[in-house]
Design a protein around this motif. Structure first.
Motif, PDB file in Angstrom:
ATOM      1  N   ARG A 141      -1.282 -13.815   2.340  1.00  0.00           N
ATOM      2  CA  ARG A 141      -0.777 -15.058   2.811  1.00  0.00           C
ATOM      3  C   ARG A 141       0.446 -14.748   3.682  1.00  0.00           C
ATOM      4  NH1 ARG A 141      -2.725 -16.322  -1.938  1.00  0.00           N
ATOM      5  NH2 ARG A 141      -3.535 -18.569  -2.227  1.00  0.00           N
ATOM      6  N   LEU A 142       0.907 -13.580   3.951  1.00  0.00           N
ATOM      7  CA  LEU A 142       1.855 -13.292   4.963  1.00  0.00           C
ATOM      8  C   LEU A 142       1.351 -12.680   6.135  1.00  0.00           C
ATOM      9  CD1 LEU A 142       4.682 -11.976   2.520  1.00  0.00           C
ATOM     10  CD2 LEU A 142       4.599 -14.189   3.839  1.00  0.00           C
ATOM     11  N   VAL A 143       0.363 -11.603   5.917  1.00  0.00           N
ATOM     12  CA  VAL A 143      -0.089 -10.950   6.885  1.00  0.00           C
ATOM     13  C   VAL A 143      -1.688 -11.212   7.186  1.00  0.00           C
ATOM     14  CG1 VAL A 143       1.443  -9.092   6.477  1.00  0.00           C
ATOM     15  CG2 VAL A 143      -0.881  -9.000   5.723  1.00  0.00           C
ATOM     16  N   GLY A 144      -2.334 -11.826   6.558  1.00  0.00           N
ATOM     17  CA  GLY A 144      -3.639 -12.205   6.914  1.00  0.00           C
ATOM     18  C   GLY A 144      -4.601 -11.486   6.142  1.00  0.00           C
ATOM     19  N   VAL A 145      -5.855 -11.844   5.634  1.00  0.00           N
ATOM     20  CA  VAL A 145      -6.618 -11.105   4.638  1.00  0.00           C
ATOM     21  C   VAL A 145      -7.059  -9.730   5.231  1.00  0.00           C
ATOM     22  CG1 VAL A 145      -8.928 -11.479   3.673  1.00  0.00           C
ATOM     23  CG2 VAL A 145      -7.446 -13.194   3.786  1.00  0.00           C
ATOM     24  N   GLU A 146      -7.348  -9.681   6.498  1.00  0.00           N
ATOM     25  CA  GLU A 146      -7.922  -8.281   7.047  1.00  0.00           C
ATOM     26  C   GLU A 146      -6.898  -7.228   6.793  1.00  0.00           C
ATOM     27  OE1 GLU A 146     -10.388  -6.358  10.767  1.00  0.00           O
ATOM     28  OE2 GLU A 146      -9.974  -8.346  10.852  1.00  0.00           O
ATOM     29  N   LYS A 147      -5.698  -7.733   7.333  1.00  0.00           N
ATOM     30  CA  LYS A 147      -4.645  -6.554   7.576  1.00  0.00           C
ATOM     31  C   LYS A 147      -4.397  -6.171   5.976  1.00  0.00           C
ATOM     32  CE  LYS A 147      -0.688  -5.126   9.752  1.00  0.00           C
ATOM     33  NZ  LYS A 147      -1.340  -4.158  10.633  1.00  0.00           N
ATOM     34  N   ALA A 148      -4.186  -7.341   5.100  1.00  0.00           N
ATOM     35  CA  ALA A 148      -3.655  -7.014   3.800  1.00  0.00           C
ATOM     36  C   ALA A 148      -4.581  -6.194   2.925  1.00  0.00           C
ATOM     37  CB  ALA A 148      -3.483  -8.412   3.083  1.00  0.00           C
ATOM     38  N   LEU A 149      -6.104  -6.542   3.199  1.00  0.00           N
ATOM     39  CA  LEU A 149      -6.989  -5.616   2.574  1.00  0.00           C
ATOM     40  C   LEU A 149      -7.058  -4.191   3.007  1.00  0.00           C
ATOM     41  CD1 LEU A 149      -9.394  -5.366   0.559  1.00  0.00           C
ATOM     42  CD2 LEU A 149     -10.975  -6.091   2.399  1.00  0.00           C
ATOM     43  N   SER A 154      -6.028   1.234   1.491  1.00  0.00           N
ATOM     44  CA  SER A 154      -5.751   2.587   2.246  1.00  0.00           C
ATOM     45  C   SER A 154      -4.611   3.262   1.015  1.00  0.00           C
ATOM     46  CB  SER A 154      -5.181   2.683   3.490  1.00  0.00           C
ATOM     47  OG  SER A 154      -3.789   1.810   3.343  1.00  0.00           O
ATOM     48  N   GLY A 155      -3.933   2.467   0.514  1.00  0.00           N
ATOM     49  CA  GLY A 155      -2.675   2.779  -0.186  1.00  0.00           C
ATOM     50  C   GLY A 155      -1.690   3.412   0.619  1.00  0.00           C
ATOM     51  N   SER A 156      -1.448   3.331   1.844  1.00  0.00           N
ATOM     52  CA  SER A 156      -0.712   4.214   2.414  1.00  0.00           C
ATOM     53  C   SER A 156       0.554   3.728   2.858  1.00  0.00           C
ATOM     54  CB  SER A 156      -1.291   4.471   4.035  1.00  0.00           C
ATOM     55  OG  SER A 156      -2.657   5.270   3.855  1.00  0.00           O
ATOM     56  N   SER A 157       1.725   4.110   3.167  1.00  0.00           N
ATOM     57  CA  SER A 157       2.750   3.595   3.423  1.00  0.00           C
ATOM     58  C   SER A 157       2.775   3.215   4.911  1.00  0.00           C
ATOM     59  CB  SER A 157       4.146   4.166   2.918  1.00  0.00           C
ATOM     60  OG  SER A 157       4.067   5.478   3.381  1.00  0.00           O
ATOM     61  N   HIS A 158       3.780   2.340   5.337  1.00  0.00           N
ATOM     62  CA  HIS A 158       3.822   1.875   6.661  1.00  0.00           C
ATOM     63  C   HIS A 158       5.269   1.718   7.172  1.00  0.00           C
ATOM     64  CE1 HIS A 158      -0.370   1.253   7.060  1.00  0.00           C
ATOM     65  NE2 HIS A 158      -0.295   0.802   5.755  1.00  0.00           N
ATOM     66  N   SER A 159       5.914   2.307   8.215  1.00  0.00           N
ATOM     67  CA  SER A 159       7.228   1.661   8.657  1.00  0.00           C
ATOM     68  C   SER A 159       7.271   0.347   8.793  1.00  0.00           C
ATOM     69  CB  SER A 159       7.741   2.634   9.667  1.00  0.00           C
ATOM     70  OG  SER A 159       7.010   2.130  11.038  1.00  0.00           O
ATOM     71  N   ALA A 160       8.391  -0.411   8.630  1.00  0.00           N
ATOM     72  CA  ALA A 160       8.716  -1.665   8.910  1.00  0.00           C
ATOM     73  C   ALA A 160       8.385  -1.836  10.241  1.00  0.00           C
ATOM     74  CB  ALA A 160       9.874  -2.161   8.427  1.00  0.00           C
ATOM     75  N   ALA A 161       8.976  -1.073  11.115  1.00  0.00           N
ATOM     76  CA  ALA A 161       8.822  -1.058  12.493  1.00  0.00           C
ATOM     77  C   ALA A 161       7.108  -1.284  12.997  1.00  0.00           C
ATOM     78  CB  ALA A 161       9.452  -0.002  13.297  1.00  0.00           C
ATOM     79  N   SER A 162       6.515  -0.586  12.364  1.00  0.00           N
ATOM     80  CA  SER A 162       5.112  -0.464  12.872  1.00  0.00           C
ATOM     81  C   SER A 162       4.359  -1.975  12.336  1.00  0.00           C
ATOM     82  CB  SER A 162       4.248   0.338  12.227  1.00  0.00           C
ATOM     83  OG  SER A 162       4.185   0.311  10.614  1.00  0.00           O
ATOM     84  N   LEU A 163       4.785  -2.774  11.575  1.00  0.00           N
ATOM     85  CA  LEU A 163       4.462  -4.081  10.988  1.00  0.00           C
ATOM     86  C   LEU A 163       5.388  -5.291  11.535  1.00  0.00           C
ATOM     87  CD1 LEU A 163       3.905  -2.980   7.483  1.00  0.00           C
ATOM     88  CD2 LEU A 163       2.133  -3.257   9.063  1.00  0.00           C
ATOM     89  N   ASP A 165       5.208  -7.272  14.017  1.00  0.00           N
ATOM     90  CA  ASP A 165       4.459  -8.636  14.081  1.00  0.00           C
ATOM     91  C   ASP A 165       3.322  -9.087  13.268  1.00  0.00           C
ATOM     92  OD1 ASP A 165       2.352  -6.665  14.653  1.00  0.00           O
ATOM     93  OD2 ASP A 165       1.937  -7.370  16.668  1.00  0.00           O
ATOM     94  N   SER A 166       3.589  -8.387  11.901  1.00  0.00           N
ATOM     95  CA  SER A 166       2.472  -8.822  10.995  1.00  0.00           C
ATOM     96  C   SER A 166       2.627  -9.982  10.107  1.00  0.00           C
ATOM     97  CB  SER A 166       2.523  -7.552  10.028  1.00  0.00           C
ATOM     98  OG  SER A 166       3.707  -7.581   9.188  1.00  0.00           O
ATOM     99  N   GLY A 167       4.042 -10.545  10.343  1.00  0.00           N
ATOM    100  CA  GLY A 167       4.144 -11.496   9.348  1.00  0.00           C
ATOM    101  C   GLY A 167       4.894 -11.297   8.248  1.00  0.00           C
ATOM    102  N   LEU A 168       5.029  -9.889   7.824  1.00  0.00           N
ATOM    103  CA  LEU A 168       5.437  -9.599   6.584  1.00  0.00           C
ATOM    104  C   LEU A 168       7.118  -9.806   6.509  1.00  0.00           C
ATOM    105  CD1 LEU A 168       5.208  -8.107   3.798  1.00  0.00           C
ATOM    106  CD2 LEU A 168       5.340  -6.023   5.006  1.00  0.00           C
ATOM    107  N   PHE A 169       7.810  -9.608   7.583  1.00  0.00           N
ATOM    108  CA  PHE A 169       9.265  -9.628   7.563  1.00  0.00           C
ATOM    109  C   PHE A 169       9.669 -10.941   8.622  1.00  0.00           C
ATOM    110  CE2 PHE A 169       7.946  -5.022   7.435  1.00  0.00           C
ATOM    111  CZ  PHE A 169       8.163  -4.822   6.080  1.00  0.00           C
ATOM    112  N   ASP A 170      10.902 -11.338   8.013  1.00  0.00           N
ATOM    113  CA  ASP A 170      11.540 -12.343   8.638  1.00  0.00           C
ATOM    114  C   ASP A 170      12.602 -11.791   9.915  1.00  0.00           C
ATOM    115  OD1 ASP A 170      11.021 -15.126   7.037  1.00  0.00           O
ATOM    116  OD2 ASP A 170      11.110 -13.387   5.720  1.00  0.00           O
TER     117      ASP A 170
END
Length: 706
Positions: A141-149, A154-163, A165-170
């Motif tokens: 609901r925040l980043v879209g179905v495809e990106k969320a899946l 992957s179960g991988s971790s991502h830096s906030a900076a790399s996300l 424009d995803s919509g995850l962070f305000d």
């Protein structure tokens, strides 16, 4: 457990459960109490939730999963639902890490502020689970179905900076994350006070055109090993529910699937390995002492192993002096290293700046003089005790006091090697696995005189270079290779009795092993294995190996490096091809032995090889070579292609039942006379004791863990 303070209308709730702020029951209760206090305090307009110490939250407490407290209220789902329903805005202030349940907690907040370096992810798939506290429903609901899946699978971790424009962070910041979150919370609090409702993630739309077609495609493209974990498909099912069903129904579907997986055998195995890897870092019978500083290292020998070790060190920012016997060999080694980093750069795996920096950390020499300043020197020359004697005698004369001297030997006696020096306390084994810059396992071999700070330094180094370290005592082959010998002995004897190499390999691979025993031999080199076998037989003439091993070597079939081994290895063809020549040699050897070949099923193949591993593991345990049974499982799941979702050879034996293990071994102890099957299958005394008493390896692990 949690700290609570109110400043100018904003309640700041700090999760405080070192070291990772895992969301065990006590912390969940404290968070629930803090939220209640904030919601009932008329002076509070908004709430900020943050984490103390290293990060926001490392997720759920996996040790609770099979305990009653794991499901006691407030359970994670109920707590996060309660948080999302709060009438005052709640802002997550994230730093360090927000993983698993930690990220699910943040998703349930009404807004998220993160430091740019914060690592976020949902790693549950690696434990054979789906995110179970709303992750599969709120993230889409925040980043879209495809990106969320993609993130969930992957179960991988991502830096906030790399996300960003995803919509995850305000808000993503390089500054003080709590101050930024408090400012945002005040703004949102004022909006709510003026009549607006908090932005609740669960109420956001989750729409995707052709969602069913997309998830069907995702299922079709999953690359799950035969018999592998059902978790990836289950993750797709959950995200599909998010796209197609109302939020509440999607949450129910996620909970149903999570509980089903959490009660399964694969989660039990994956959880066991996860906890075993953490436990392996604890050193039994050794005082806790500070590690020695390792900034400069030397590596002696620039072959495949030495080059790989050099890169593993350089990847962690440690400068390396690589010593070879002559300029030609040194040039070849440095060229290999340079080409490796060039390849990573071309594939986009490393930036040009990082690749250049790592290459620059590795320099070369053809003498030992430059090793005088090294904090650590790792020998990676041929497995010949006389050659190693020469190396360590020279090192003893050159290395500075306090330098750690390590051998990468895979089977030789570390105590003999240490005796070549006047400083045996500084000597230990560091058995890397090839390719050393890729393989995760590192056997840390403790000699009779290895100093406690040398051992703790090796474990600290392993963490720094990203290795999974297991401490081993001194014996031939240490933990992994000693057990693997028994495994290979049975594999060969199966050929004598009626199996063919591809049948043995297929049975083990279908069971879950990354590669069958004969494919492994082809990869490692059959000629090398022959030398090791000959040395072992010289020391112990009672060992029984199939003559097919020597027959293959006599035909010049040394493995992949010459294109011919147990299989034919055809250039450009990834899969090995069956060899009629080898199959004929196998059948001929059975005839020479006077054996009537029989059909051997996959079940017998798997049983004989796995129980050979387990029985040798019990012997290693009773001799004190391994610190604990779970360490053996870490060795095999990290370095020998044993499927993590099977838990390791010792875990498998326990799950099967030790009494049944004994009964099956007794059946196998009757065989052709030349095999001395009764001797091979003689059970370890520890195995007999545990099977008779009804005690468990799990209990043994706990009693041996500090």
């Amino acid at each position: 457990m949690s700290l609570y303070q109110v400043t100018d209308g904003v309640a700041i709730v700090t999760l405080n459960r070192p070291p990772l702020n895992t969301l065990g029951l006590p912390l969940r209760r404290h968070l629930a109490d803090a939220l209640y206090a904030a919601m009932t305090d008329t002076t509070v307009l908004a709430v900020v939730v943050t984490g103390a110490g290293r990060g926001f939250s490392g997720g759920g407490d996996i040790t609770e999963f099979d305990l009653p407290c794991g499901n006691q209220e407030p359970a994670p789902r109920a707590l996060f639902d309660r948080l999302e329903a709060c009438t005052k805005p709640v802002v997550a202030a994230m730093h360090g890490m927000a993983l698993g349940g930690g990220l699910e907690l943040a998703l349930a907040c009404h807004a998220r502020v993160a430091h740019a370096a914060t690592q976020v992810g949902l790693p549950e798939v690696h434990l054979g689970l789906v995110p179970g506290a709303g992750g599969t429903q709120r993230l889409p609901r925040l980043v879209g179905v495809e990106k969320a899946l993609n993130m969930i699978l992957s179960g991988s971790s991502h830096s906030a900076a790399s996300l960003g424009d995803s919509g995850l962070f305000d808000l993503i910041t390089e500054g003080d994350v709590v101050n930024e979150a408090v400012a945002l919370a005040r703004k949102l609090g004022d909006e709510v006070a003026s009549g607006r409702s908090p932005r609740r993630t669960g109420t956001l739309p989750c729409h995707m055109d052709n969602a069913q077609a997309f998830t069907a495609f995702a299922r079709a493209t999953l690359k799950t090993p035969l018999g592998g974990s059902p978790a990836p498909k289950a993750c797709i099912d959950c995200v599909e529910a998010a796209a197609l069903q109302p939020f509440a129904q999607g949450m129910d579907r996620e909970t149903e699937i999570f509980r089903s997986l959490a009660g399964g055998e694969q989660f039990a195995a994956l959880r066991h390995v996860f906890l075993a890897e953490r436990t392996a870092t604890h050193i039994v019978d050794s005082p806790t002492v500070p590690a020695r500083t390792i900034k400069q290292a030397g590596v002696i020998g620039g072959g495949t192993m030495g080059s790989g070790i050099s890169m593993a060190l350089a990847n962690a920012g440690i400068s390396v002096l690589l010593v070879e016997r002559d300029s030609r060999a040194l040039e070849r080694a440095l060229k290999t290293i340079h080409e490796h980093y060039e390849g990573l750069k071309k594939r986009g795996k490393l930036t040009p700046e990082v690749a250049s920096a790592r290459v620059a950390l590795i320099t070369g020499a053809v003498d030992y003089d430059g090793l005088a300043d090294a904090d650590l020197v790792i020998e990676a020359v041929f497995e010949d005790l006389d050659i190693k004697r020469q190396v360590f005698e020279r090192l003893d004369a050159v290395a500075k006091p306090g330098a750690i001297l390590a051998s990468n030997t895979s089977m030789l006696d570390i105590d003999h090697i240490a005796a070549f020096t006047r400083r045996p306390a500084d000597v230990l084994g560091l058995h890397f696995f090839s390719p050393a810059h890729v393989m995760k396992l590192l056997e840390v071999v403790r000699g009779a005189h290895t100093a406690p700070d040398v051992l703790s330094s090796a474990m600290a180094l392993a963490r720094k270079i990203g290795k999974t370290a297991v401490v081993s005592g001194v014996c031939e082959g240490f933990i992994g290779n000693r057990m693997f010998e028994a495994y290979m002995m049975q594999a060969g004897l199966l050929l004598d009795e009626g199996a063919l190499p591809h049948q043995v390999d297929s049975a083990m691979e279908r069971w879950g092993m990354a590669m069958g025993p004969f494919r492994i031999n082809d990869m490692a080199g059959n000629d090398l294995a022959a030398k090791i076998r000959a040395a072992r037989i010289e020391r112990d003439p009672t060992r029984v190996y199939s003559g097919t091993f020597d027959a293959v070597v006599a035909m010049g079939r040394h493995g992949q490096k010459v294109g011919r081994g147990w299989y034919d290895h055809i250039p450009g063809q990834r899969a090995p091809a069956l060899s009629a020549e080898v199959q004929a040699a196998v059948v001929a050897h059975s005839q020479q032995l006077g054996l009537q070949r029989r059909t051997i099923g996959a079940e017998e193949i798997v049983d004989r090889l796995l129980l050979a591993l387990a029985n040798e593991g019990f012997k290693i345990l009773e001799e004190g070579i391994a610190q604990r049974a779970s360490d053996i499982d870490v060795v095999y799941t990290s370095g020998y292609g044993f499927p993590r979702w099977r838990g390791g050879p010792m875990f498998q034996a326990e799950q099967r039942g030790l009494a049944d293990v004994l009964a099956t071994m007794k059946r196998f102890s009757v065989g052709p006379a030349y095999q001395r099957a009764d001797h091979f299958w003689r059970p370890a005394s520890l195995l007999v004791r545990l099977a008779t008493s009804g005690d468990s390896l799990r209990h043994l692990n706990k009693t041996e863990t500090p």
